[in-house]
Design an enzyme around this catalytic site. Sequence first.
Site, PDB file in Angstrom:
ATOM      1  N   HIS A 182       0.814  -1.221   0.000  1.00 14.43           N
ATOM      2  CA  HIS A 182       0.000   0.000   0.000  1.00 14.43           C
ATOM      3  C   HIS A 182       0.850   1.275   0.000  1.00 14.43           C
ATOM      4  O   HIS A 182       0.333   2.366  -0.200  1.00 14.43           O
ATOM      5  CB  HIS A 182      -0.937   0.017   1.211  1.00 14.43           C
ATOM      6  N   ASP A 394       3.775   9.566  -0.882  1.00  9.56           N
ATOM      7  CA  ASP A 394       2.542   8.926  -0.431  1.00  9.56           C
ATOM      8  C   ASP A 394       2.190   7.820  -1.419  1.00  9.56           C
ATOM      9  O   ASP A 394       2.175   8.073  -2.632  1.00  9.56           O
ATOM     10  CB  ASP A 394       1.407   9.977  -0.436  1.00  9.56           C
TER      11      ASP A 394
HETATM   12  O1  F6P Z   1      -1.200   2.605   4.407  1.00  4.37           O
HETATM   13  C1  F6P Z   1      -0.151   2.482   5.258  1.00  4.37           C
HETATM   14  C2  F6P Z   1      -0.554   2.085   6.673  1.00  4.37           C
HETATM   15  O2  F6P Z   1       0.571   1.747   7.415  1.00  4.37           O
HETATM   16  C3  F6P Z   1      -1.497   0.915   6.743  1.00  4.37           C
HETATM   17  O3  F6P Z   1      -0.861  -0.326   6.628  1.00  4.37           O
HETATM   18  C4  F6P Z   1      -2.069   1.162   8.084  1.00  4.37           C
HETATM   19  O4  F6P Z   1      -3.265   0.505   8.307  1.00  4.37           O
HETATM   20  C5  F6P Z   1      -2.219   2.691   8.128  1.00  4.37           C
HETATM   21  O5  F6P Z   1      -1.178   3.156   7.327  1.00  4.37           O
HETATM   22  C6  F6P Z   1      -2.176   3.275   9.521  1.00  4.37           C
HETATM   23  O6  F6P Z   1      -0.974   2.943  10.151  1.00  4.37           O
HETATM   24  P1  F6P Z   1      -0.901   2.167  11.529  1.00  4.37           P
HETATM   25  O7  F6P Z   1      -1.445   0.792  11.317  1.00  4.37           O
HETATM   26  O8  F6P Z   1       0.549   2.189  11.880  1.00  4.37           O
HETATM   27  O9  F6P Z   1      -1.738   2.947  12.491  1.00  4.37           O
END
Ligand code: F6P
Length: 495
Positions: A182, A394
């Site tokens: 992602h 991003d």
């Molecule tokens: O899109 C990147 C990401 O790390 C996702 O995998 C994740 O769900 C989101 O951002 C929020 O990050 P975190 O899980 O570290 O809160």
Amino acid sequence: MSAITNAAAGAGDPPGSAGDYGFVVVASRLPVDRVDDPDDPDSAPEWRRSPGGLVTALEPVMRTANGVWVGWPGSAGPPLGPFEADGMPLVGVGLSEAEVADFYEGFCNATLWPLYHDVIVPPVFHRPWWESYVTVNRRFARAAAEQAATGATVWVNDYQLQLVPGMLRAMRGDVRIGFFNHIPFPGYEIFAQLPWRRQIVEGLLGADLLGFQRQSDTTNFLRACRRAAGLTTRGSLIRVPDPAGVREVQAAAFPVSIDTAAFGKLASRDDVQARAREIREALGKPDVVLLGVDRLDYTKGIRHRLEAYSELLDEGRLQSPGAVLIQVASPSRERVEQYRLLRDEVEVTVGRINGDHGELGSTPVHYLHQSYPREEMAALYLAADVMLVTSLRDGMNLVAKEFVACRNDETGTLVLSEFTGAADELVGAFLVNPHDIEGLKDTIMRAVTVSPAEARRRMRSMRRRVYDNDVAHWAAIFLDALKGSPHHQRQGASS
Ligand code: F6P
């Protein structure tokens, strides 16, 4: 290269026993949030669906394909389940306090995250964190292996779980494995810094299909296969040695999206529109409302955005109280040092702008260090005139797509960093290099002053794109490609 399967498996892996599920989603997070009853701490927790796009896209597939979701519940604790929440079978992978620190905050978010986002802050390479990453990835792989029925499809998501495809293939040669990243995949000169670059590439290549956000991410990955693992590639195919010959793994771009219709519908609700009007009134009915919505993350370019806005006020090109900036910065990864430093910097800057340009009863920056439900987000998107997305890097930026999805009346303008995945698709945006503060200022002013006819033309083209390519479409084309991938095709022993 050594056979990936043997290197990845490790001692004590379970035999290739099959579970019950034909479709297994593996993601670092479960698609639910735990809700504890503060009045009865001993009661069983409730689980509420979290609003992510991934679950919206995959839920129908989960239902028709007999699916289960394997993920981390978000705090230290034992494994959970299998259990059912909101009609969805879930398996919670347990992480200890030390693993939250070493795996999640350490290797995922202080090593990989900055490395994959163009080293905006220096990545930390710490060997015990890597060991924790291997251990936790193996735990996820085992959990998936235990749930997957014979011949099941397993979809692994994101940078936290890059070793899972290789480990899973070693445990369960019968399953079809897709992986989607992602976030960006960095250029090789940056990726090469990673002491464990070969293991990461080999871990990923346990998949049959690897999906990335942009074509440039795919190209970067293909180069990493050649340089870090010494493999040969042909177009989008990578030839991977396998104990029984050679497998071909495919890498391609699948730009992720949102549940567009759901946002459009939310924005058409009377209560949401009334809330949008209320927000503008609470701000003192300004002429121009600028909006930023981000996790409080250094990749999002919040400081660059504030600097540009501050200079526009200094120069009188924007004036308070006529112009107002709302900056929603939702709390994120708060125990990671670089996130704490960023919060301090952002909050000092907001304080300075408000001190320099505010008056009693009028505030040029409304800074909200909070998370909001979708209804409130939709109302904010409607209340804004100009959306500012100024990420320094991003993977996609779904906020840009959410804003567009909500503008049913085709008004509003989007300033969008060219360093987002969304920039490849939303060509009606005002594209900008956020490092170029003069350029950013000029672009913000163009977005503020554009004629209504041009704004409408731009918004219409962006809406077409976001409605044609929603998250269901994304999931469908990924899963179709996975179905058609050269699964376990033996190509002869030489590479
Ligand atoms: O899109 C990147 C990401 O790390 C996702 O995998 C994740 O769900 C989101 O951002 C929020 O990050 P975190 O899980 O570290 O809160």
